[in-house]
Design a protein around this motif. Structure first.
Motif, short mmCIF file in Angstrom:
data_model
loop_
_atom_site.label_atom_id
_atom_site.label_comp_id
_atom_site.label_asym_id
_atom_site.label_seq_id
_atom_site.Cartn_x
_atom_site.Cartn_y
_atom_site.Cartn_z
N TYR D 22 0.81 -1.19 0.09
CA TYR D 22 -0.02 -0.03 -0.01
C TYR D 22 0.81 1.35 0.06
O TYR D 22 0.60 2.27 -0.55
CB TYR D 22 -0.96 0.17 1.13
N PHE D 23 2.14 1.26 0.84
CA PHE D 23 2.77 2.47 0.99
C PHE D 23 4.11 2.30 0.41
O PHE D 23 4.94 3.38 0.72
CB PHE D 23 2.80 2.72 2.60
N ARG D 59 7.03 4.59 -8.86
CA ARG D 59 5.98 4.68 -7.51
C ARG D 59 6.27 4.44 -6.15
O ARG D 59 7.09 3.40 -6.24
CB ARG D 59 4.62 4.21 -8.03
N LYS D 60 5.76 4.94 -5.12
CA LYS D 60 5.94 4.61 -3.81
C LYS D 60 7.46 4.03 -3.61
O LYS D 60 7.64 3.15 -2.89
CB LYS D 60 5.30 3.29 -3.55
N TYR D 61 8.31 5.20 -3.93
CA TYR D 61 9.91 4.79 -4.05
C TYR D 61 10.20 5.63 -2.79
O TYR D 61 11.58 5.34 -2.45
CB TYR D 61 10.24 5.38 -5.06
N ARG D 62 9.50 6.32 -1.94
CA ARG D 62 10.02 6.83 -0.51
C ARG D 62 10.64 5.90 0.34
O ARG D 62 11.72 6.23 0.76
CB ARG D 62 8.76 7.49 0.07
N MET D 65 14.06 4.62 -1.11
CA MET D 65 15.06 5.77 -0.97
C MET D 65 15.66 5.99 0.47
O MET D 65 16.89 5.95 0.60
CB MET D 65 14.50 7.30 -1.50
N GLU D 69 19.60 4.81 0.62
CA GLU D 69 20.50 6.03 0.78
C GLU D 69 21.28 6.15 -0.26
O GLU D 69 20.97 6.01 -1.42
CB GLU D 69 21.24 5.80 2.11
N ILE D 85 19.27 6.49 -7.38
CA ILE D 85 17.64 5.93 -7.56
C ILE D 85 17.22 7.21 -8.44
O ILE D 85 17.43 8.31 -8.07
CB ILE D 85 17.38 6.18 -6.12
N LEU D 86 16.57 6.86 -9.29
CA LEU D 86 15.95 7.67 -10.46
C LEU D 86 14.46 7.68 -10.48
O LEU D 86 13.90 6.97 -11.16
CB LEU D 86 16.60 7.28 -11.77
N PRO D 87 13.88 8.62 -9.61
CA PRO D 87 12.32 8.51 -9.63
C PRO D 87 11.87 9.42 -10.81
O PRO D 87 12.97 10.20 -11.42
CB PRO D 87 11.89 9.21 -8.19
N PRO D 88 10.92 9.43 -11.22
CA PRO D 88 10.47 10.22 -12.34
C PRO D 88 10.11 11.73 -11.99
O PRO D 88 9.61 12.13 -11.05
CB PRO D 88 9.04 9.73 -12.93
#
Lengths: 368, 387, 387, 368
Positions: D22-23, D59-62, D65, D69, D85-88
């Motif tokens: 979910y998160f 998505r939901k990459y928090r 990360m 680190e 780490i390459l979020p959009p």
């Protein structure tokens, strides 16, 4: 010693710097030859012994993340505390928060868990050298609910039109927060607040559907709560447009402005690069210029700023310009009143001339 | 635990007495060079760029600054979870202990450190030279030749050859003879003080050498000659490029001046072979309207109001107006007052040169003047009082 | 450069001979404790938790493991850009050099290191004790009392008092007298070996002490008594909590057993005062169907097929089935074979206990058996052969 | 030695693990007592001497990360190479790419700048211990354009229905890529490819408006290009559902399965926490269980996995369950066939019993 934590809230900073903020947020714009805008706020915080800092990022934060990494340059890659860059990636379907309250709400753990008793909240557009411990002292002495930081600007410029202004009564208490264009009390988008009170205000704001913490949660309570003003008296630049960026960059060529911002006992930190010292050829002629490392200068440069790794060919002439990282100015090119973003190449013989009050801006990686 | 193919051991214990007061408080490998670097940045960056991620740094003399400078090697990307940089001072054991008595003894005393990584090969380096070298291609040749030891050599001019350790080789590069400072050199291939050994072989020789009472426990004087005598396969690896021993004030000055040539042999701006160093975190350098700068290397944090010609200026140097600096090397955080004249000099870190001082001799044949921190001025009749 | 209010100096040079073969190859502060830690983790974590971010670690005896273990202190969050941990071995200077001759001499020889940070106060620690202590509240009291030196003391039972250095104080906590191991103690406040000095005062005493030929250059024997004689203001800071000298095999064993009590005085799981240590990166521990585990501390990487009762098991230990371990401490990476019986023993790192071995004496009054790496077994008639 | 760079492409991994995703994305789901799913792929890469790794997160990459680190745990916090780490966060209005090609396109600098000649691309759902250097050897020997990795699964499970399967001819060349539910040649979502060829294929895909690099760029070219299959023979778990997560977690209680995954010479790395050793009280009774550090066990635990910092009260009974970080199981609570996500509290005396084939999942931070 009281502990302070820091929040750098970029949520409602608009990216008004044209080409310079097409691909990055304002906080990530290169400044002063080797820094990014946000370096100044972060360094102010670490120099004030703030050891836990959250950055509320909303858009175009990719280069910000590349730049800040885990905060090593600021000694913030710590087990306890440290630097947290917090882009929006929230997936709670029950979340009702809006605006920058989304950030405060979804990152409430940062506030909850910090060992600090006080929180400094700041933006990234106020370039200054401030010790937040002095603000805290004033805050504690006055017994205020919130202490906001302002500075007196004698010579108001267009960029100050976008800033909030303060009306302050004799006791130092804020009587009004407004946008009066004549007022010289420029609010620096910085305040200090007790952690528990911040937490309470956030809850209140969310319960009432607010979308802007400062405007709704603090300014909106002006009659009820005690907001004190702290006057900062050092070097100050507000940068929220290309024009203010250009003018305030060039201000650093004035030695005393420069020294007010870069102090030996409160240095400005930035990400480490490994560039060789800059090389000035026999044919070079450089005056009144800031030069970062890794440059190779063969031409003429005056009243300008060269960022890291800029190459200036023979016979090239650069005046009143800001040349960012790794640009190449080939032989006999002429630049005047120009801002080149990173990685631009100006072919030999080309001439670009902007206006002194409105520089010609070239977006990054362009070849002209 | 994973084993390492090749571990480097960097001999950084030397005092460097010929560098005079520059090395009074610091070991020679910590001496400044090139506007930004310390000598040891070169071998450490070479290791990092060559993919050698395990380096022992053997210290002895005044190691405080060196220790602090090296840290865990993060400046050179050598802060590895396994391997990385280890500073290896001499230490006490339950059976006693003492100072390192020679270069070979220093390695002998750290056999345990080396054995931990079970390396196949050991690369021995010294912290005295300025050069960029890919040790991995030397290692490749060493392995290809199946040599017991490979020694890196550089062609020097014939008239200088008798100042070096000279390798006489056969056509295949096998070393036939090793002449330490020969009067009549038979070859112009000088040893660069860079050795690769099969660890198994070296270890045996170290253990044997330690037993010999008359040995000075030195690689050049004892280990290499004995191996040659025993008919071991010693191979010469020919290095081409810039290499300079900066063991004297004059050669240190010269090496700095080399960087100011039109197309310097030693390129410090090569992105593929960066020379790393610890970063002093200073703002951009400022060239004032009244300054003139020609043919110079200048580092961050400098403020130049005077005139700089053919000089190397380290970080944090302030040059007041009407000061003239020519053919000189100004080390970090030096303050140079108004109207000062400096020619052909090295000014040590933190010196404060008072207004109107005159230092050094513009005569191109004169010796280089060294101004060291505590006010001592050497080898120049032109030198004047410094606070 | 910024100054530091208080710099810590951690004396980690001791050999710890009473720990026998546990310290044959490692300095005492590197000895294992508590299933996961080394002794030095405690003072280093205390510094980190107390906000003291500049620590000099003075090493001398077998420093290799300690050096490597400490690195730049990142395990304890002490890898700071300015300050942090510095390992300070004895070194050679242009005027010579030599080993540290006493605790005070060790600090004397690093005056230059300390002066670099211009500290107001210096905290002297030893690497021999297990305790959690907030040095910052001791520092606060030291400043409040405006003492020249503050010495941390702990009440011990009266019958033990003559084994310690005893502080006799007046009602305000001012130290009147210092009795080293008195036959008839007048107080039960024992020195914990934790001192804070005004650096300016200490420096003067160190310089003076160094001139005295008859001095042993020791804090307890020379510096403190001289300061008392001179009427300096020495203050006793009363510490309450767990504190244990683990200088002998028996006391090391006891301190480990203390952790297994119902509500141990020393809480290792306190999130507000974490004890940091270097992480060995092992998978989760596995308790097999045939295992029984009661009253034990077990670390990651262990595989337990046998029976564990009232024992402390470090990482990477394998216990085969039908083995019985009771009242014992098993250090890292020990392999324990089938049907082995171990009682009241400490098994050193990496030992390999063969099937059917019987080690130690279950008799509660017996001495503790120590099995050290190289197969030596001590002080127990129950000990058997170990490979 | 040839250099390899790595890409972990999470772009089209679906988060099908119910409450557990979910998160967070699937790659960030805790696994095996102290790891996250992605740790296995990253560790495989670093154990294969891959020193530059990009993670394509959508998505939901928090929490991903937070966990990764700068890659310090994998020795990837490097000046050259390292973990990215390459979020959009793309802001190029001229960008025409779609689907995971957005990632390949906008992160093309990673591919361009790496010194590696070969790139391994992998997902995060295949838990295994593989040396990519062996794959490279096979790739070079066969002269293939692309080498895909598969494994033979004897006992097909529902999770394999979602995987691609391979038909392989006698020469080892892939003849077809399909979803045949009977085929036991399970494609492990991993392939190796020459850097320049990858670059070429990306450009082709974007030019043709493709949205799925593997399907369009590789599978779609099956007749034209030489795709070889490399068979991986070690421990393998495919985790893309709660059921497969549960079954494959419990598989690790089998000692030989465990040892096949955790090898001394190719260890699995993860973020460092500072937890004390786990404490087993006199009243505890633990069998056939994996226990991470920091647990305090007073009750009965069997055939279960306890993550870091779990507390089990006296008289509590835990069977066939997976209890994630910092959960508290109070006295006399009973859990059977349950998965508790992080920070849950089960009040004393409560009983939760799921089905062996479908465990009862409790989302994080719940108190029951």
């Amino acid at each position: 010693m009281d502990r302070i934590a820091g929040i750098i809230n970029l949520d409602h900073e608009q990216d008004l710097m044209d080409e310079l903020t097409y691909f990055r947020c304002g906080a990530a714009v290169p400044f002063a030859g080797r820094y990014r805008m946000i370096d100044f706020t972060i360094s102010n915080m670490t120099n004030s012994r703030i050891e836990a800092i959250a950055v509320f990022a909303r858009r175009k934060y990719r280069s910000l993340m590349d730049h800040l990494e885990q905060g090593k340059a600021w000694d913030l890659d710590r087990k306890r505390g440290g630097l947290f860059i917090l882009p929006p990636d929230w997936n709670d379907p029950t979340d009702l928060s809006r605006g920058d309250l989304q950030h405060f709400h979804n990152n409430i753990d940062f506030i909850k868990r910090t060992l600090a008793d006080y929180i400094v909240v700041s933006g990234s557009q106020s370039i200054c050298n401030i010790d937040y411990r002095d603000v805290l002292d004033a805050h504690k002495q006055s017994g205020a609910d919130v202490t906001v930081v302002y500075t007196k600007v004698r010579d108001l410029q267009p960029e100050h039109n976008l800033a909030h202004k303060l009306t302050i009564d004799d006791s130092g208490r804020v009587a009004a927060i407004h946008n009066d264009q004549q007022s010289s009390n420029v609010y620096m988008d910085t305040y200090i607040i007790e952690k528990d009170y911040l937490y309470y205000l956030i809850e209140q704001c969310i319960a009432h559907g607010c979308a802007h913490f400062f405007l709704d949660g603090i300014k909106g309570r002006l009659p009820e709560i005690n907001i004190q003003a702290y006057e900062y008296k050092g070097s100050y630049s507000l940068i929220n447009s290309v024009e203010s960026y250009y003018r305030n960059s060039k201000k650093l060529l004035n030695r005393s402005s420069h020294d007010e911002l870069f102090k030996e006992d409160s240095p400005v930190y930035t990400k480490i690069k490994n560039e060789a010292p800059s090389k000035y050829a026999r044919s070079s002629n450089v005056t009144n210029t800031l030069v970062a490392n890794g440059c190779i200068v063969n031409g003429h440069v005056e009243e300008s700023i060269l960022f890291r790794g800029v190459k200036v060919g023979k016979g090239a002439v650069i005046k009143n310009s800001i040349i960012m990282q790794r640009c190449e100015i080939e032989e006999n090119a002429v630049l005047e009143n120009v801002i080149l973003d990173k990685d631009c190449t100006i072919s030999s013989g080309r001439t670009l001339i902007g206006a002194p009050e409105k520089p010609f801006v070239v977006a990054k990686s362009k070849t002209m | 635990m994973k084993t390492k193919e090749c571990v480097a051991m960097l001999l950084a214990g030397g005092q460097g007495t010929r560098l005079k007061s520059l090395t009074k408080k610091i070991a020679k490998p910590a001496v400044y060079f090139g506007g930004k670097y310390r000598i040891i940045d070169f071998p450490l960056s070479n290791c990092s760029n060559s993919g050698i991620d395990t380096v022992g740094v053997l210290t002895q003399y005044e190691p405080l600054i060196l220790n602090n400078y090296i840290g865990i090697g993060s400046s050179w990307d050598l802060d590895r979870n396994y391997g990385g940089v280890s500073v290896l001072p001499p230490y006490m054991q339950s059976e006693g202990g003492g100072w390192y008595t020679g270069t070979a003894n220093a390695i002998y005393r750290n056999i345990e450190f080396l054995d931990r990584y079970e390396p196949e090969h050991v690369l021995i380096l010294s912290g005295d030279h300025i050069y960029k070298m890919d040790y991995s291609s030397m290692l490749e040749e060493h392995i290809e030749q199946d040599a017991d030891s490979t020694i890196s050599v550089i062609p020097v001019s014939w008239d200088e050859a008798s100042r070096f350790g000279i390798m006489n080789t056969d056509d295949d590069g096998r070393i036939i003879e090793f002449d330490e400072k020969p009067d009549f050199p038979l070859s112009n291939l000088a040893s660069m003080g860079v050795y690769i050994f099969k660890w198994e072989v070296l270890k045996r020789y170290l253990l044997e050498d330690e037993e010999k009472d008359n040995s000075s426990h030195d690689f050049g004087k004892d280990i290499i000659p004995t191996m040659l005598q025993d008919g071991k396969h010693l191979h010469a690896y020919k290095f081409e490029g810039y290499w300079k021993d900066v063991g004297t004030v004059d050669s240190l000055w010269e090496a700095n001046m080399d960087l100011l040539k039109e197309d310097p042999e030693l390129n410090l701006s090569d992105n593929k072979w960066r020379i790393y160093s610890k970063n002093p975190n200073q703002p951009a350098q400022y060239i004032a309207p009244c300054a003139t700068v020609r043919n110079a290397l200048i580092n961050e944090g400098c403020r130049i109001y005077g005139s700089i010609d053919t000089s190397v200026i380290f970080y944090g140097v302030h040059v007041e107006d009407s000061a003239v600096i020519k053919d000189s090397v100004i080390m970090p955080n030096v303050k140079i007052g108004k109207n000062v004249k400096i020619h052909r000099a090295i000014i040590a870190e933190g010196s404060n040169i008072e207004d109107n001082s005159v230092i050094g001799d513009p005569n191109p044949d004169s010796q280089i003047t060294l101004v060291a921190e505590e006010g001592s001025v050497m080898a120049s009749s032109y030198a004047t009082i410094i606070k």
